[in-house]
Design a protein around this motif. Sequence first.
Motif, PDB file in Angstrom:
ATOM      1  N   PRO B  13       0.818  -1.211   0.000  1.00 27.38           N
ATOM      2  CA  PRO B  13       0.000   0.000   0.000  1.00 27.38           C
ATOM      3  C   PRO B  13       0.858   1.270   0.000  1.00 27.38           C
ATOM      4  O   PRO B  13       0.377   2.349  -0.265  1.00 27.38           O
ATOM      5  CB  PRO B  13      -0.814  -0.097   1.295  1.00 27.38           C
ATOM      6  N   GLY B  14       2.124   1.122   0.288  1.00 27.15           N
ATOM      7  CA  GLY B  14       3.002   2.270   0.402  1.00 27.15           C
ATOM      8  C   GLY B  14       3.390   2.911  -0.913  1.00 27.15           C
ATOM      9  O   GLY B  14       4.380   3.625  -0.975  1.00 27.15           O
ATOM     10  N   LEU B  33      19.736   0.163   4.859  1.00 30.93           N
ATOM     11  CA  LEU B  33      19.465  -0.912   3.915  1.00 30.93           C
ATOM     12  C   LEU B  33      20.444  -0.891   2.750  1.00 30.93           C
ATOM     13  O   LEU B  33      20.911  -1.942   2.304  1.00 30.93           O
ATOM     14  CB  LEU B  33      18.032  -0.798   3.384  1.00 30.93           C
ATOM     15  N   GLU B  34      20.754   0.304   2.279  1.00 28.71           N
ATOM     16  CA  GLU B  34      21.683   0.376   1.152  1.00 28.71           C
ATOM     17  C   GLU B  34      23.085  -0.056   1.546  1.00 28.71           C
ATOM     18  O   GLU B  34      23.766  -0.777   0.814  1.00 28.71           O
ATOM     19  CB  GLU B  34      21.678   1.787   0.556  1.00 28.71           C
ATOM     20  N   LEU B  79      16.268  -7.616   1.308  1.00 21.40           N
ATOM     21  CA  LEU B  79      15.699  -8.301   0.152  1.00 21.40           C
ATOM     22  C   LEU B  79      14.332  -7.735  -0.211  1.00 21.40           C
ATOM     23  O   LEU B  79      14.021  -7.528  -1.380  1.00 21.40           O
ATOM     24  CB  LEU B  79      15.615  -9.800   0.444  1.00 21.40           C
ATOM     25  N   ALA B  80      13.527  -7.468   0.792  1.00 20.97           N
ATOM     26  CA  ALA B  80      12.203  -6.905   0.539  1.00 20.97           C
ATOM     27  C   ALA B  80      12.325  -5.513  -0.076  1.00 20.97           C
ATOM     28  O   ALA B  80      11.594  -5.153  -0.997  1.00 20.97           O
ATOM     29  CB  ALA B  80      11.395  -6.844   1.837  1.00 20.97           C
ATOM     30  N   HIS B  81      13.256  -4.734   0.436  1.00 15.77           N
ATOM     31  CA  HIS B  81      13.455  -3.376  -0.061  1.00 15.77           C
ATOM     32  C   HIS B  81      13.832  -3.382  -1.539  1.00 15.77           C
ATOM     33  O   HIS B  81      13.356  -2.584  -2.328  1.00 15.77           O
ATOM     34  CB  HIS B  81      14.555  -2.698   0.746  1.00 15.77           C
ATOM     35  N   LEU B  87      10.108  -2.952  -8.239  1.00 14.94           N
ATOM     36  CA  LEU B  87       8.714  -2.855  -8.625  1.00 14.94           C
ATOM     37  C   LEU B  87       8.357  -1.430  -9.011  1.00 14.94           C
ATOM     38  O   LEU B  87       7.702  -1.195 -10.036  1.00 14.94           O
ATOM     39  CB  LEU B  87       7.832  -3.315  -7.454  1.00 14.94           C
ATOM     40  N   GLU B  88       8.818  -0.477  -8.215  1.00 13.21           N
ATOM     41  CA  GLU B  88       8.514   0.918  -8.515  1.00 13.21           C
ATOM     42  C   GLU B  88       9.145   1.344  -9.830  1.00 13.21           C
ATOM     43  O   GLU B  88       8.530   2.032 -10.634  1.00 13.21           O
ATOM     44  CB  GLU B  88       9.015   1.821  -7.377  1.00 13.21           C
TER      45      GLU B  88
END
Lengths: 218, 218
Positions: B13-14, B33-34, B79-81, B87-88
Amino acid sequence: MATTSPETTRIVPGAARAARPQSRTAVRRTAILEAATDVFGARGYKSGSLVEIAEKVGMTHAGILHHYGSKAQLLLAVLAHRDEADLERLAEHRLPVGADYLDHLVHTAEHSADRVGVIRTYAVLSAESVTGDHPARQFFRDRFAGLRERVAVDLGLAVGADPHDDRVAAAAAAIVAVTDGLQVQWLLDPDNVNMPTAVRLVIDAIVENLRQAVSEPR
Amino acid sequence: MATTSPETTRIVPGAARAARPQSRTAVRRTAILEAATDVFGARGYKSGSLVEIAEKVGMTHAGILHHYGSKAQLLLAVLAHRDEADLERLAEHRLPVGADYLDHLVHTAEHSADRVGVIRTYAVLSAESVTGDHPARQFFRDRFAGLRERVAVDLGLAVGADPHDDRVAAAAAAIVAVTDGLQVQWLLDPDNVNMPTAVRLVIDAIVENLRQAVSEPR
DNA sequence: GTCTATATCGTGATAGAC
DNA sequence: GTCTATCACGATATAGAC
């Protein structure tokens, strides 16, 4: 990665060695190598520990270091030992060449289930070796180069082309890649990945494609 | 492994979140994360350390644990990030389907040099995940299944066949495998491995082979 | 939210007894 | 040739000050 010995593997003078009775320490060292193969395969090199290997052969980790000096040297010994074993096994049969060698790759994939340990060892270690300053980096670089060369030669024989043709070289890299990539997928999800079928399909498709390509003018 | 998002990736949803200004802590977490992506890619998960990641973002390792709880959770967040980011990026363009998607794979291989970091991260982590009780094992199992499914659908569209046909499924696994396998070879020996050429050759060969196969009776 | 300090553990490697 | 003992180091994780 495919575990058939590439031609870069040097034939050691110790071919006769397998015949003569081994000393007790030679037996011991072999046991260490096998235990190390299991542990590095199950946990990777960096997180596999000498203690765990030692336990498997019934000694302390100091004993292992006595025989192999360091963990990195042990890893290289494991890889070299695997090459020798493959070579001896292969020497017992007639060496397949050309299309027969490609069939041999499919045949190998069919018997993967009997060799999960070795397959996982190579899959884990080869990928791990791309990091920073991994002790097996050079080993795997050479090994892949040898495999590509070997496959290129046999592809050339099978389709009647120069092994150094760009397209043959690319096809060889692809065939090596497909077996390795499938092994990772298969190790993660054995029920949903059919290795022999996929390997067969790719080899057939590539051979047919190359036959056409090299018979046409550029 | 191929880094294009498989369809199993859930659309979060984000999507709007990217638009609204992020809080300072959200920015901080993204930086973590990076950095973690870099370190895990360069050293692998097990031997990459929280301290090294912390240094990259200018804090201590305790700070990282405050945000992510544990090293394993951090890995999963990485991994999720990556999935979300892919996707974006993909959503900005029209999603390629069928033969266009397969072309997209070749196109991706052509730009590998710009993305060594991510490629190495996925190559190292996916192979590492087949060991013992790796925290990302489930992630990669699902991811590969999603990729295979996605490729099978597009192959089906391209050659006019049922995506669940055995041969199409095997071909899809093989195409995913060849890109991953080539990445390992390329990371080890970039000068001697031509990824785009090999990927193109395999895809062309397989598509042609499948077109024939499915048009003939079994 | 980030720090310092500390607890606890496992690692590879070395030295020296036996 | 294998052991015990020890070293030096680095890891994840926790507690609590600020």
